[in-house]
Scaffold this active site. Sequence first.
Site, PDB file in Angstrom:
ATOM      1  N   LYS A  79       0.865  -1.184   0.000  1.00  0.00           N
ATOM      2  CA  LYS A  79       0.000   0.000   0.000  1.00  0.00           C
ATOM      3  C   LYS A  79       0.897   1.228   0.000  1.00  0.00           C
ATOM      4  O   LYS A  79       2.055   1.169   0.422  1.00  0.00           O
ATOM      5  CB  LYS A  79      -0.892   0.017   1.251  1.00  0.00           C
ATOM      6  CG  LYS A  79      -2.138   0.873   1.116  1.00  0.00           C
ATOM      7  CD  LYS A  79      -3.226   0.192   0.299  1.00  0.00           C
ATOM      8  CE  LYS A  79      -4.517   1.002   0.286  1.00  0.00           C
ATOM      9  NZ  LYS A  79      -5.606   0.304  -0.406  1.00  0.00           N
ATOM     10  N   GLY A 179     -21.691   6.293   3.669  1.00  0.00           N
ATOM     11  CA  GLY A 179     -20.736   6.615   2.616  1.00  0.00           C
ATOM     12  C   GLY A 179     -21.252   6.171   1.265  1.00  0.00           C
ATOM     13  O   GLY A 179     -21.319   4.973   0.978  1.00  0.00           O
ATOM     14  N   VAL A 180     -21.654   7.137   0.428  1.00  0.00           N
ATOM     15  CA  VAL A 180     -22.179   6.805  -0.901  1.00  0.00           C
ATOM     16  C   VAL A 180     -21.336   7.480  -1.986  1.00  0.00           C
ATOM     17  O   VAL A 180     -21.837   8.022  -2.957  1.00  0.00           O
ATOM     18  CB  VAL A 180     -23.674   7.178  -1.048  1.00  0.00           C
ATOM     19  CG1 VAL A 180     -24.538   6.206  -0.293  1.00  0.00           C
ATOM     20  CG2 VAL A 180     -23.946   8.606  -0.594  1.00  0.00           C
ATOM     21  N   GLY A 181     -20.021   7.428  -1.774  1.00  0.00           N
ATOM     22  CA  GLY A 181     -19.103   7.922  -2.791  1.00  0.00           C
ATOM     23  C   GLY A 181     -18.890   6.858  -3.839  1.00  0.00           C
ATOM     24  O   GLY A 181     -19.832   6.340  -4.434  1.00  0.00           O
ATOM     25  N   LYS A 182     -17.638   6.495  -4.050  1.00  0.00           N
ATOM     26  CA  LYS A 182     -17.305   5.547  -5.116  1.00  0.00           C
ATOM     27  C   LYS A 182     -18.047   4.221  -4.971  1.00  0.00           C
ATOM     28  O   LYS A 182     -18.801   3.802  -5.851  1.00  0.00           O
ATOM     29  CB  LYS A 182     -15.801   5.268  -5.106  1.00  0.00           C
ATOM     30  CG  LYS A 182     -14.920   6.435  -5.562  1.00  0.00           C
ATOM     31  CD  LYS A 182     -13.466   5.981  -5.520  1.00  0.00           C
ATOM     32  CE  LYS A 182     -12.527   7.060  -6.017  1.00  0.00           C
ATOM     33  NZ  LYS A 182     -11.123   6.604  -6.004  1.00  0.00           N
ATOM     34  N   VAL A 183     -17.838   3.526  -3.851  1.00  0.00           N
ATOM     35  CA  VAL A 183     -18.386   2.181  -3.679  1.00  0.00           C
ATOM     36  C   VAL A 183     -19.860   2.217  -3.290  1.00  0.00           C
ATOM     37  O   VAL A 183     -20.686   1.508  -3.872  1.00  0.00           O
ATOM     38  CB  VAL A 183     -17.576   1.394  -2.623  1.00  0.00           C
ATOM     39  CG1 VAL A 183     -18.211   0.032  -2.346  1.00  0.00           C
ATOM     40  CG2 VAL A 183     -16.133   1.227  -3.083  1.00  0.00           C
ATOM     41  N   GLY A 184     -20.199   3.037  -2.312  1.00  0.00           N
ATOM     42  CA  GLY A 184     -21.557   3.078  -1.807  1.00  0.00           C
ATOM     43  C   GLY A 184     -22.592   3.388  -2.872  1.00  0.00           C
ATOM     44  O   GLY A 184     -23.697   2.828  -2.859  1.00  0.00           O
TER      45      GLY A 184
END
Length: 355
Positions: A79, A179-184
């Site tokens: 990472k 969290g409803v950004g990229k994945v959500g």
Amino acid sequence: MTDVFELSHEHEQVVFGNDPASGLRAIIALHSTALGPGLGGTRFYPFASTDEALRDVLNLSRGMTYKNALAGLDLGGGKAVIIGDPRTMKSEALLRAYGRFVQSLHGRYFTACDVGTFSDDMDVVARECDYVTGRTVAHGGAGDSSVLTAYGVFQGMRASAEAVWGEPTLAGRTVGIAGVGKVGRHLVRHLTEDGASVVVTDVNADAVLRVREEHPDVRVVGSTETLVSERLDVYSPNALGGALTDDVVETLTAKVVCGGANNQLAHPGVEKRLEERGILYAPDYCVNAGGVIQVADELEGFSFERAQHRASGIFETTRRVLELARTDGVPPAIAADRLAERRIHDVGRLRGIYL
């Protein structure tokens, strides 16, 4: 003063990169290359201190070792973090300097997107580096890895629903998504298509607005604290790590926790308290492996259909984890670790450190 060797005693290598001209300050951590070169994304984030950044990259790289192993990939765990605010510091010069930094490891580490970095950024990094995945489709890459991350979380959620309610579906269940950004955002679509009722929250008002425009039936609450106190069947953390604190676990009414965020357990022992409260925790690195499966496929010449087929296997992997947890009488997080460690031992002993 932080003792890097003490903090990273499990890790093979920790490398610090500094380029004052571009403002680059980065850390790459390689936890294990027993199964192959380390693969993991680059997090561009305004850490409060170098110590905070170091601890984050060490935790995340260790998680990638287990994630890649459990996903059946011939890849180890690595990472990277770039310290700074991507909104003000990200530039072509910085990203290219970062590409040279990754290149200096000569293939022991493959980078990809994470919080604060995107496929377009990986295209820039790749102008200086041969060891980049998650590039744009226009450049032959896998594109946005959150697509299959969300798909994998949905498969893990189906397996969890089967374990708790007897059927691999979320139809008629209430799922709370933090969290409803990229994945959500992608996860909302899978759930609504499956017949679930969805409640969401996000600190980013634009992200919430976008989801509401796409799915008008989704209900919005003002904070994560409000969300976890709702009457839920499933709680799905999809933002940053540490979501499952003692207070959250005591508040939850959900019977399943299954989300895309990394390192959801705030500290060791939380998994036992979840079990004591009768809450099934689908281990994060098991269910959110769809993204790494997607970008790893790029190393073979990307095929979305092939990657999606592999990511659909997260359903069976989650089943195996939950079954081992039941038969061994341990929390699912420990069962997942055991399966990953078994593969690292059995296959990794044939390889040793990747050069």
